[in-house]
Write an enzyme that holds these catalytic residues in place. Structure first.
Site, PDB file in Angstrom:
ATOM      1  N   HIS A 184       0.850  -1.192   0.000  1.00 47.50           N
ATOM      2  CA  HIS A 184       0.000   0.000   0.000  1.00 47.50           C
ATOM      3  C   HIS A 184       0.889   1.246   0.000  1.00 47.50           C
ATOM      4  O   HIS A 184       2.023   1.206   0.492  1.00 47.50           O
ATOM      5  CB  HIS A 184      -0.884   0.037   1.241  1.00 47.50           C
ATOM      6  CG  HIS A 184      -2.017  -0.937   1.206  1.00 47.50           C
ATOM      7  ND1 HIS A 184      -3.197  -0.697   1.865  1.00 47.50           N
ATOM      8  CD2 HIS A 184      -2.157  -2.139   0.618  1.00 47.50           C
ATOM      9  CE1 HIS A 184      -4.021  -1.716   1.675  1.00 47.50           C
ATOM     10  NE2 HIS A 184      -3.403  -2.607   0.921  1.00 47.50           N
TER      11      HIS A 184
ATOM     12  N   GLU B  40       0.866   3.925   1.811  1.00 45.47           N
ATOM     13  CA  GLU B  40       1.313   4.349   3.136  1.00 45.47           C
ATOM     14  C   GLU B  40       2.471   3.494   3.643  1.00 45.47           C
ATOM     15  O   GLU B  40       3.447   4.014   4.206  1.00 45.47           O
ATOM     16  CB  GLU B  40       0.162   4.257   4.160  1.00 45.47           C
ATOM     17  CG  GLU B  40      -1.030   5.115   3.828  1.00 45.47           C
ATOM     18  CD  GLU B  40      -2.126   4.369   3.078  1.00 45.47           C
ATOM     19  OE1 GLU B  40      -3.299   4.630   3.355  1.00 45.47           O
ATOM     20  OE2 GLU B  40      -1.806   3.518   2.218  1.00 45.47           O
TER      21      GLU B  40
ATOM     22  N   CYS C 135      -6.418   2.313   5.475  1.00 45.21           N
ATOM     23  CA  CYS C 135      -7.107   1.074   5.844  1.00 45.21           C
ATOM     24  C   CYS C 135      -6.614   0.617   7.220  1.00 45.21           C
ATOM     25  O   CYS C 135      -5.703   1.220   7.795  1.00 45.21           O
ATOM     26  CB  CYS C 135      -6.820   0.003   4.793  1.00 45.21           C
ATOM     27  SG  CYS C 135      -5.126  -0.633   4.853  1.00 45.21           S
TER      28      CYS C 135
ATOM     29  N   CYS D 267      -2.750  -0.071   7.316  1.00 46.64           N
ATOM     30  CA  CYS D 267      -1.943   1.143   7.244  1.00 46.64           C
ATOM     31  C   CYS D 267      -2.098   1.985   8.512  1.00 46.64           C
ATOM     32  O   CYS D 267      -1.132   2.583   8.979  1.00 46.64           O
ATOM     33  CB  CYS D 267      -2.307   1.938   6.000  1.00 46.64           C
ATOM     34  SG  CYS D 267      -1.841   1.054   4.482  1.00 46.64           S
TER      35      CYS D 267
END
Length: 171
Positions: free
Chosen positions: A60, A62, A90, A93
């Site tokens: 992801h 992040e 999410c 993260c």
């Protein structure tokens, strides 16, 4: 979340949007993130979604930005740092944000299906030993638009593939 007088800066979110556009060009969900060292204003980590390219559920934006920032600083504690991300983080993260000790999180647009800051869950309101300050909605329209455009194009591509597979004429 505590207020410290921190004022989010649009230029950092603009960089996150540039990274999101790179992700979109690769066929990835267009999410971009940067980690900024607050005292210097320097970007110390960047990332964008690479789940398909890396074949990893961990890739992801992040996570990539946090990892890069940790490598830049030579440690896992990202004190004096703010994360700018185009989409609400999410649960995974958000957990990484807590573990990295990021002081601020600035996100562009909410994620009503998977957001763990304000939407589906409010992970930062739980009694963890660290709580970042949150700022939502910076360049919200731009952050939402890049996602809408990406998913609209994806739907059109899938429709065209289905039509081609089934030999259906558009006439």
């Amino acid at each position: 979340m505590t207020e410290t007088g921190f004022v989010p800066k649009a230029r950092y979110m603009m960089r996150a949007l540039e990274l999101a556009a790179q992700a979109a060009a690769m066929g990835e969900v267009p999410v971009g993130a940067v980690v900024v060292q607050k005292s210097t204003g320097r970007i110390i980590g960047e990332g964008y979604n690479r789940r398909e390219a890396d074949r990893s559920p961990l890739a992801h934006a992040e996570i990539m930005a946090i990892d890069a920032a940790s490598r830049t600083l030579g440690g896992w504690r990202l004190l004096d740092s703010a994360l700018y991300v185009t989409l609400e983080p999410c649960p995974m993260c958000a957990g990484a944000i807590l573990h990295a000790r990021l002081e601020q999180v600035v996100y562009g647009t909410a994620d009503p299906k998977g957001g763990a800051v304000d939407s589906v869950e409010q992970l930062f309101t739980l009694p963890y030993n660290w709580t970042p300050e949150v700022h939502a909605g910076l360049l919200q329209a731009e952050c939402a638009q890049i996602l809408r455009d990406f998913f609209r194009e994806l739907r059109l591509k899938k429709q065209a593939e289905k039509i081609a597979r089934n030999g259906i004429s558009m006439l």
